[in-house]
Scaffold this motif. Structure first.
Motif, PDB file in Angstrom:
ATOM      1  N   ASP A 121       1.007  -1.210  -0.059  1.00 22.98           N
ATOM      2  CA  ASP A 121       0.013   0.064   0.153  1.00 22.98           C
ATOM      3  C   ASP A 121       0.721   1.295   0.021  1.00 22.98           C
ATOM      4  OD1 ASP A 121      -2.336  -1.712   0.227  1.00 22.98           O
ATOM      5  OD2 ASP A 121      -2.524  -1.591   2.119  1.00 22.98           O
ATOM      6  N   VAL A 122       1.972   1.097   0.809  1.00 23.80           N
ATOM      7  CA  VAL A 122       2.709   2.366   0.854  1.00 23.80           C
ATOM      8  C   VAL A 122       3.714   2.679  -0.503  1.00 23.80           C
ATOM      9  CG1 VAL A 122       4.850   1.434   1.870  1.00 23.80           C
ATOM     10  CG2 VAL A 122       4.155   3.596   2.574  1.00 23.80           C
ATOM     11  N   ALA A 123       3.796   1.641  -1.310  1.00 26.27           N
ATOM     12  CA  ALA A 123       4.402   1.786  -2.336  1.00 26.27           C
ATOM     13  C   ALA A 123       3.364   2.356  -3.457  1.00 26.27           C
ATOM     14  CB  ALA A 123       4.944   0.342  -3.017  1.00 26.27           C
ATOM     15  N   ARG A 124       1.990   1.971  -3.400  1.00 25.25           N
ATOM     16  CA  ARG A 124       1.298   2.400  -4.280  1.00 25.25           C
ATOM     17  C   ARG A 124       1.038   3.935  -4.100  1.00 25.25           C
ATOM     18  NH1 ARG A 124      -3.760  -2.038  -4.737  1.00 25.25           N
ATOM     19  NH2 ARG A 124      -2.260  -3.541  -6.106  1.00 25.25           N
ATOM     20  N   ALA A 125       1.010   4.230  -2.759  1.00 25.79           N
ATOM     21  CA  ALA A 125       0.516   5.561  -2.415  1.00 25.79           C
ATOM     22  C   ALA A 125       1.686   6.454  -2.959  1.00 25.79           C
ATOM     23  CB  ALA A 125       0.441   5.578  -0.877  1.00 25.79           C
ATOM     24  N   GLN A 126       2.780   6.224  -2.884  1.00 26.49           N
ATOM     25  CA  GLN A 126       4.087   6.834  -3.489  1.00 26.49           C
ATOM     26  C   GLN A 126       4.098   7.023  -4.894  1.00 26.49           C
ATOM     27  OE1 GLN A 126       6.461   8.325  -1.519  1.00 26.49           O
ATOM     28  NE2 GLN A 126       8.244   8.657  -3.162  1.00 26.49           N
ATOM     29  N   ASP A 127       3.443   5.805  -5.443  1.00 21.89           N
ATOM     30  CA  ASP A 127       3.385   5.850  -7.022  1.00 21.89           C
ATOM     31  C   ASP A 127       2.320   6.788  -7.470  1.00 21.89           C
ATOM     32  OD1 ASP A 127       4.466   4.660  -9.243  1.00 21.89           O
ATOM     33  OD2 ASP A 127       2.490   3.439  -9.575  1.00 21.89           O
ATOM     34  N   ALA A 128       1.123   6.977  -6.687  1.00 25.48           N
ATOM     35  CA  ALA A 128      -0.113   7.750  -6.926  1.00 25.48           C
ATOM     36  C   ALA A 128       0.426   9.138  -6.870  1.00 25.48           C
ATOM     37  CB  ALA A 128      -1.163   7.407  -6.372  1.00 25.48           C
ATOM     38  N   GLU A 129       1.274   9.510  -5.619  1.00 17.84           N
ATOM     39  CA  GLU A 129       1.399  10.838  -5.202  1.00 17.84           C
ATOM     40  C   GLU A 129       2.556  11.426  -5.943  1.00 17.84           C
ATOM     41  OE1 GLU A 129       0.778  14.220  -3.207  1.00 17.84           O
ATOM     42  OE2 GLU A 129      -0.622  12.356  -3.205  1.00 17.84           O
ATOM     43  N   ILE A 130       3.676  10.643  -5.968  1.00 18.28           N
ATOM     44  CA  ILE A 130       5.059  11.172  -6.709  1.00 18.28           C
ATOM     45  C   ILE A 130       5.526  10.617  -7.814  1.00 18.28           C
ATOM     46  CG2 ILE A 130       7.635  11.645  -5.910  1.00 18.28           C
ATOM     47  CD1 ILE A 130       5.781  13.048  -4.137  1.00 18.28           C
ATOM     48  N   GLY A 131       5.257   9.301  -7.980  1.00 18.00           N
ATOM     49  CA  GLY A 131       5.480   8.709  -9.178  1.00 18.00           C
ATOM     50  C   GLY A 131       6.713   7.768  -8.987  1.00 18.00           C
ATOM     51  N   ASP A 132       7.611   8.620  -8.535  1.00 16.73           N
ATOM     52  CA  ASP A 132       9.066   7.849  -8.511  1.00 16.73           C
ATOM     53  C   ASP A 132       9.540   7.441  -7.101  1.00 16.73           C
ATOM     54  OD1 ASP A 132      11.238   6.805  -9.845  1.00 16.73           O
ATOM     55  OD2 ASP A 132      12.538   8.569  -9.395  1.00 16.73           O
ATOM     56  N   GLY A 133      10.337   6.676  -6.646  1.00 14.54           N
ATOM     57  CA  GLY A 133      10.755   6.459  -5.402  1.00 14.54           C
ATOM     58  C   GLY A 133       9.944   5.178  -4.825  1.00 14.54           C
ATOM     59  N   THR A 134       9.385   4.673  -5.470  1.00 14.81           N
ATOM     60  CA  THR A 134       8.566   3.389  -4.988  1.00 14.81           C
ATOM     61  C   THR A 134       9.410   2.162  -4.227  1.00 14.81           C
ATOM     62  OG1 THR A 134       8.342   2.261  -7.069  1.00 14.81           O
ATOM     63  CG2 THR A 134       6.515   3.746  -6.358  1.00 14.81           C
ATOM     64  N   THR A 135      10.505   2.189  -4.951  1.00 18.78           N
ATOM     65  CA  THR A 135      11.436   0.853  -4.363  1.00 18.78           C
ATOM     66  C   THR A 135      11.867   1.321  -3.060  1.00 18.78           C
ATOM     67  OG1 THR A 135      11.941   0.368  -6.554  1.00 18.78           O
ATOM     68  CG2 THR A 135      13.224  -0.573  -4.979  1.00 18.78           C
ATOM     69  N   THR A 136      12.547   2.883  -3.068  1.00  8.82           N
ATOM     70  CA  THR A 136      13.151   3.399  -2.031  1.00  8.82           C
ATOM     71  C   THR A 136      12.219   3.493  -0.710  1.00  8.82           C
ATOM     72  OG1 THR A 136      13.960   4.975  -3.626  1.00  8.82           O
ATOM     73  CG2 THR A 136      14.142   5.688  -1.287  1.00  8.82           C
ATOM     74  N   VAL A 137      10.713   3.614  -0.880  1.00  7.91           N
ATOM     75  CA  VAL A 137      10.168   3.543   0.176  1.00  7.91           C
ATOM     76  C   VAL A 137       9.682   2.393   0.731  1.00  7.91           C
ATOM     77  CG1 VAL A 137       7.588   3.663  -0.903  1.00  7.91           C
ATOM     78  CG2 VAL A 137       7.978   4.982   1.039  1.00  7.91           C
TER      79      VAL A 137
END
Length: 593
Positions: free
Chosen positions: A90-106
């Motif tokens: 969920d946290v990776a999806r939220a990062q993807d929706a909000e910022i787009g990049d940095g999903t692996t980092t989060v």
């Protein structure tokens, strides 16, 4: 057979029955440790995809194979069922929706925070104390981030503010593309992505950027249309006689059918004289000719409709040098309307010139094996279309995901023009600051803030590991450089090109501050959620039902309706229907029962 919860030391106290038989309740420290281990497993799966030298994952789900480097995409496809590990998805999806990049980092950061917390939990520190420490560290990290972030005017690109902004956006787009499959073509795609965002104007609505995939040819044959482009729709006889290029055409957008509709309306007409039948047929023809005449008289050169435009209409328009296309996808029609300033009409009566759109040039041209309708030079162009080329379908699909990430990053750059250096530099600088800060705190929290700082070092370590460098060596060099606390050393990060350390700010490895802030905040939040859970209750019945649904359906993921449908058809798709499985029987009399 009820689940009894008994204390063996108490004599003959009757069992206290609380939950159904077979319900699994695990609680306490063991449960928390097991949840942390589950999250570690998720992190292990995507750990190697981080950074410019990250590996890609191939995920095969029976029918199609996906090759991706995007953390959110991989986690989405992995279909994780563990309840605690889902938090990371969920946290990776939220990062993807909000910022787009940095999903692996989060995801990696969440996992690393939990890993650091695990030793404290095992030593008997209460989870709430750890959570408090993490929240404290997060607040300080975000404060430090905003202090570190560099505005576009300060980056030395202040020759001209607009040129500076453009250079900032391109560098951020390149950094986003750097870790993707198309990293080799970042110089080609970055300006294109920035142009696409600049077409959008104030609203910055990303749904107005169309991404079209055309297999074949080289990646560098991708192009940007400052306007709308869509694949030629299904066409009828007479289509080839229509003109395919216009300059400053007037465009009529419809949401109605231009076909003979007699079969569709199941109306019953009784006539007492066979001769009258002709008048009914004539009336039908009269209706459609009236519609076509009104379209032609409106002065439109191009007629687009969301619903079919039949062969009669196609021929009629061809005779009058009007281009038409029916069955245009809803999104494409909306984008055309916004770009050309036209308004979608649901009737052809009372068409005024104000509802017609216009554009500079229209052409239909061959792109690969497809023909594309392209509208350029739109006066209201708040839209752009990226047409992507490439060899394999998987490659183009990954290009699309990468470009979406880059578009999101550039969009965020437009909103806030502050950046920090990537390549692990900012994480190390924040970690150093937190270590110093922890020494000013008394009690257990000091250890927890220091652990948070240690966790942040995972990013540079993983970047170095994925590039095949000696991570310990590089991390020591980096720590040494940052310990100097000088201005010159604060942007020292991993040098992927020359296996060493370098000033990543100078190298142009820039990331929007918003992306980093969101990564830190989301990762801490996810870690705190997992830490605050000390009991999981799983109901066996609902799980069995879920498993049954999976085995009968088409695999359960994203096919919610498909599974039910397949079951209704006898559970074997077409074969079940033909064999007259319980499916066909079940469908009968469904309505009235």
């Amino acid at each position: 057979g009820e689940a009894a919860m008994m204390n063996p030391n108490v004599g003959f106290r009757p069992p206290i029955i609380l939950l159904k038989d077979g319900t699994d309740t695990s609680q306490g420290k063991a449960q928390l440790i097991s949840n942390i281990n589950a999250c570690q497993a998720v992190v292990e799966a995507i750990r190697t995809t981080l950074g410019p030298r990250g590996m890609d994952k191939l995920i095969h789900d029976g029918s199609k194979a996906t090759i991706s480097n995007d953390g959110a995409e991989i986690l989405k496809l992995m279909d994780i069922v563990h309840p605690a590990a889902k938090t990371l998805v969920d946290v990776a999806r939220a990062q993807d929706a909000e910022i787009g990049d940095g999903t692996t980092t989060v995801t990696l950061l969440s996992g690393e925070f939990l890993k650091e917390a695990k030793s404290f939990v095992e030593d008997g520190v209460h989870p709430q104390v750890i959570i408090k420490g993490f929240r404290l560290a997060q607040a300080e990290a975000l404060r430090k981030l905003s202090e570190l972030s560099v505005g576009v005017a300060d980056t030395g690109d202040a020759a001209a503010a607009s040129a500076g902004r453009r250079s900032l956006m391109e560098k951020c787009a390149k950094t986003a593309l750097n870790s993707k499959l198309i990293a080799r073509y970042q110089d080609f795609f970055a300006p294109m992505v920035v142009d696409a965002i600049e077409c959008l104007g104030e609203g910055l609505d990303l749904s107005m950027v169309g991404l079209k995939k055309v297999p074949g040819a080289a990646v560098t044959e991708s192009f940007l249309v400052e306007g709308v482009a869509f694949k030629r729709t299904f066409s009828y006889a007479g289509f080839e006689q229509q003109p395919k290029t216009f300059t400053e055409p007037r465009i009529l957008l419809l949401n109605l059918e231009l076909e003979l509709k007699s079969e569709r309306e199941n109306a019953e007409i009784r006539i007492d004289d066979p001769a009258k039948y002709q008048s009914i047929v004539d009336a039908e023809w009269e209706i459609i000719y009236e519609k076509l005449r009104l379209c032609a008289e409106s002065g439109a050169n191009i007629v687009l409709s969301k619903l079919p435009i039949g062969d009669l209409a196609t021929q009629y328009f061809a005779d009058r040098d009007i281009f038409c296309a029916g069955r245009v996808a809803d999104k494409d029609l909306t984008r055309t309307a916004k770009a050309t300033g036209g308004k979608v009409q649901t009737t052809v009566h009372g068409l005024e010139p104000s509802v017609l759109g216009t554009c500079g040039d229209f052409e239909e041209r061959q792109v690969g094996a497809e023909r594309y309708n392209i509208f350029k030079g739109c006066p209201h162009a708040r839209t752009a279309t990226l047409v992507m080329r490439g060899g394999a379908d998987q490659f183009i699909a990954e290009t699309e995901r990468s470009l979406h990430d880059a578009l999101m990053v550039v969009k965020n750059c437009v909103k806030s023009t502050e950046v920090v250096a990537g390549g692990g530099a900012v994480e190390l600088e924040v970690a150093r600051h937190l270590r110093d800060y922890s020494k000013t705190i008394e009690g257990k929290l000091q250890l927890i803030v220091a652990a948070y700082a240690r966790a942040l070092e995972l990013i540079p370590r993983q970047l170095a590991e994925n590039a095949g460098f000696d991570a310990t060596d590089i991390l020591n060099k980096l720590r040494h450089a940052h310990a100097a606390k000088t201005e010159a050393c604060k942007w020292i990060g991993v040098d992927i090109e020359h296996e060493g350390i370098c000033d990543t700010m100078e190298r142009g490895v820039w990331e929007p501050t918003a992306s980093k802030c969101n990564s830190f905040a989301s990762a801490t939040e996810a870690a705190c959620i997992v830490l605050s859970v000390d009991e999981t209750v799983r109901n066996p019945k609902s799980e069995q039902a879920e498993q049954q649904r999976r085995s009968q359906g088409v695999g359960g993921r994203g096919f919610g309706r498909g599974a039910a449908m397949s079951q209704a058809m006898g559970g074997q798709g077409m074969r079940g229907m033909v064999a007259g499985g319980r499916g066909v029987r079940q469908m009968q009399g469904r309505g009235g029962r």
